[in-house]
Design an enzyme around this catalytic site. Structure first.
Site, mmCIF file in Angstrom:
data_model
loop_
_atom_site.group_PDB
_atom_site.id
_atom_site.type_symbol
_atom_site.label_atom_id
_atom_site.label_comp_id
_atom_site.label_asym_id
_atom_site.label_seq_id
_atom_site.Cartn_x
_atom_site.Cartn_y
_atom_site.Cartn_z
ATOM 1 N N ASP A 1 0.851 -1.192 0.000
ATOM 2 C CA ASP A 1 0.000 0.000 0.000
ATOM 3 C C ASP A 1 0.881 1.234 0.000
ATOM 4 O OD1 ASP A 1 -2.413 -1.449 0.129
ATOM 5 O OD2 ASP A 1 -2.214 -1.673 2.295
ATOM 6 N N ASP B 1 -7.024 -1.247 -4.634
ATOM 7 C CA ASP B 1 -8.085 -0.863 -3.692
ATOM 8 C C ASP B 1 -8.952 0.247 -4.281
ATOM 9 O OD1 ASP B 1 -7.030 -2.630 -1.800
ATOM 10 O OD2 ASP B 1 -5.698 -1.104 -0.979
#
EC number: 3.4.23.36
Length: 210
Positions: A149, A183
């Site tokens: 991430d 995401d």
């Protein structure tokens, strides 16, 4: 929308997602609250965080928790893929096909991390940059990789009013999650499905009226 267009959308998102993750993984060390961001533009920060579990770092406890989560994700992707192909065959609205394609691409992108990154890369640490295909082997076995991430948007922060139950007086920051391109694709796909639900599911809307 034809299957070829859906595949192109999926491939584009996966390529962007994986390219951004691999670039971050091979060029930067892990960041935390005490280390400076890779890029800091105030309301947008580029970080490097590895997520061993699901959204917001949630994990299934136990030695096989991670593997169970990966298997669940794989089954979910197969289900989404079936939904996509079925919707195309039924000539579903293009907004429906687009949304399913976004969700599929995002889910598939994160599966790549979970399944293969532990085998392909060495571990990332504070002060140590990972390498690809290290001689000593990767940092984890197949299916035990961490999702990379990097996107962080702390738009605003403040304190909850004292009168609010459970969180009164506590400090909060929005948006506090660190996420990636995959995401984002899932989130955009779901939001568009909700906003354009009448176009995406016209038959359901007609039945409810009847």
């Amino acid at each position: 929308m034809k299957l070829t267009k859906a595949i192109l959308i999926i491939l584009l998102i996966i390529i962007i997602d994986q390219a951004s993750k691999i670039y971050i993984k091979l060029n930067y060390t892990l960041t935390d609250s005490t280390s400076p961001a890779i890029v800091d533009w105030g309301k947008f920060k580029l970080l490097f965080y590895e997520n061993a579990g699901a959204a917001w770092g949630m994990e299934i406890p136990g030695d096989y928790g991670k593997l169970i989560l990966v298997i669940f994700r794989i089954f979910a992707v197969f289900g989404i893929g079936y939904w996509l192909v079925s919707s195309i065959k039924k000539h579903g609205h293009k907004i429906l096909i687009l949304c399913i394609s976004l969700i599929f691409a995002g889910a598939f992108g994160n599966i790549i991390d979970s399944v293969f990154y532990g085998v392909i890369f060495s571990g990332s640490y504070h002060g140590a940059i990972a390498t690809a295909f290290p001689e000593a082997g990767g940092y984890a076995g197949l299916g035990y990789g961490h999702v990379v991430d990097m996107l962080y948007f702390p738009l605003f922060e403040g304190d909850w009013p004292q009168w609010m139950p459970f969180v009164g007086g506590e400090h909060f920051k929005f948006f506090n999650a660190i996420f990636n391109v995959a995401d984002s694709a899932i989130t955009v796909g779901v939001i568009l499905l909700v906003i354009f639900s009448k176009k995406a599911f016209p038959d359901t809307d007609k039945k409810s009226v009847a």
